[in-house]
Motif scaffolding. Structure first.
Motif, mmCIF file in Angstrom:
data_model
loop_
_atom_site.group_PDB
_atom_site.id
_atom_site.type_symbol
_atom_site.label_atom_id
_atom_site.label_comp_id
_atom_site.label_asym_id
_atom_site.label_seq_id
_atom_site.Cartn_x
_atom_site.Cartn_y
_atom_site.Cartn_z
ATOM 1 N N VAL A 36 0.885 -6.949 13.441
ATOM 2 C CA VAL A 36 0.574 -7.407 12.392
ATOM 3 C C VAL A 36 1.112 -6.958 11.158
ATOM 4 C CG1 VAL A 36 -1.653 -7.910 11.018
ATOM 5 C CG2 VAL A 36 -1.727 -7.761 13.485
ATOM 6 N N VAL A 37 1.648 -7.657 10.200
ATOM 7 C CA VAL A 37 2.370 -7.356 8.900
ATOM 8 C C VAL A 37 1.302 -7.761 7.794
ATOM 9 C CG1 VAL A 37 4.088 -7.640 7.233
ATOM 10 C CG2 VAL A 37 4.478 -7.528 9.766
ATOM 11 N N VAL A 68 -0.024 -2.472 12.873
ATOM 12 C CA VAL A 68 0.002 -2.780 11.636
ATOM 13 C C VAL A 68 1.629 -2.089 11.160
ATOM 14 C CG1 VAL A 68 -0.837 -2.368 9.471
ATOM 15 C CG2 VAL A 68 -2.252 -2.974 11.253
ATOM 16 N N LYS A 69 1.899 -3.253 10.323
ATOM 17 C CA LYS A 69 2.959 -2.693 9.255
ATOM 18 C C LYS A 69 2.890 -3.339 7.862
ATOM 19 C CE LYS A 69 6.661 -2.172 12.577
ATOM 20 N NZ LYS A 69 8.065 -2.640 12.829
ATOM 21 N N GLY A 85 0.528 12.876 0.271
ATOM 22 C CA GLY A 85 1.328 13.069 1.247
ATOM 23 C C GLY A 85 1.000 12.278 2.657
ATOM 24 N N VAL A 86 0.698 11.140 2.421
ATOM 25 C CA VAL A 86 0.315 10.079 3.460
ATOM 26 C C VAL A 86 1.429 8.996 3.699
ATOM 27 C CG1 VAL A 86 -2.109 10.533 3.395
ATOM 28 C CG2 VAL A 86 -0.876 8.564 2.187
ATOM 29 N N THR A 87 2.546 9.215 3.134
ATOM 30 C CA THR A 87 3.779 8.169 3.246
ATOM 31 C C THR A 87 4.124 7.804 4.493
ATOM 32 O OG1 THR A 87 4.307 8.875 0.925
ATOM 33 C CG2 THR A 87 5.733 7.617 2.270
ATOM 34 N N ASP A 88 4.150 9.060 5.197
ATOM 35 C CA ASP A 88 4.397 8.932 6.758
ATOM 36 C C ASP A 88 3.394 8.111 7.558
ATOM 37 O OD1 ASP A 88 6.992 10.187 6.104
ATOM 38 O OD2 ASP A 88 6.163 11.868 6.969
ATOM 39 N N PRO A 91 3.338 2.435 7.897
ATOM 40 C CA PRO A 91 4.580 2.201 8.659
ATOM 41 C C PRO A 91 4.918 0.636 7.716
ATOM 42 C CG PRO A 91 2.647 1.430 9.799
ATOM 43 C CD PRO A 91 2.178 2.661 8.743
ATOM 44 N N LEU A 92 6.141 0.678 7.475
ATOM 45 C CA LEU A 92 6.670 -0.254 6.525
ATOM 46 C C LEU A 92 7.518 -1.332 7.319
ATOM 47 C CD1 LEU A 92 8.289 1.889 3.585
ATOM 48 C CD2 LEU A 92 5.829 0.891 3.779
#
Length: 93
Positions: A36-37, A68-69, A85-88, A91-92
């Motif tokens: 799901v994007v 999810v992305k 600090g939650v960038t990781d 998911p892109l």
């Protein structure tokens, strides 16, 4: 708030505190098994509530068997994710 378009879930409402609960619920309802994007290309306003909503969608996706992305995350939301600090965790697409 969220429209299904071209196989993506397009967020059309501002990702702000006032809309957070409605967006969280709408995203949860739209989840289906598989990828799901969530597409933020139509979002013109966002605050720190966006991070909470996105993390909520990720938790709900686990329960729904979805992966999810996120696409077209607003620059301000990316900056907040880096600050927290939650960038990781986001998911892109």
């Amino acid at each position: 708030m969220i429209d299904r378009q071209n196989g993506r879930l397009r967020v059309t409402a501002p990702l702000v505190m006032a809309n957070a609960r409605g967006l969280l619920d709408a995203g949860r309802s739209a989840l289906q098994p598989g990828e799901v994007v969530f597409d933020f290309s139509a979002v013109n306003e966002a605050d720190s509530a966006a991070i909470a909503v996105m993390l909520g969608w990720l938790r709900a996706a686990d329960a729904a068997g979805a992966h999810v992305k996120f696409a077209h995350i607003p620059a301000g939301v990316r900056a907040l994710a880096e600050l927290y600090g939650v960038t990781d965790l986001l998911p892109l697409a």
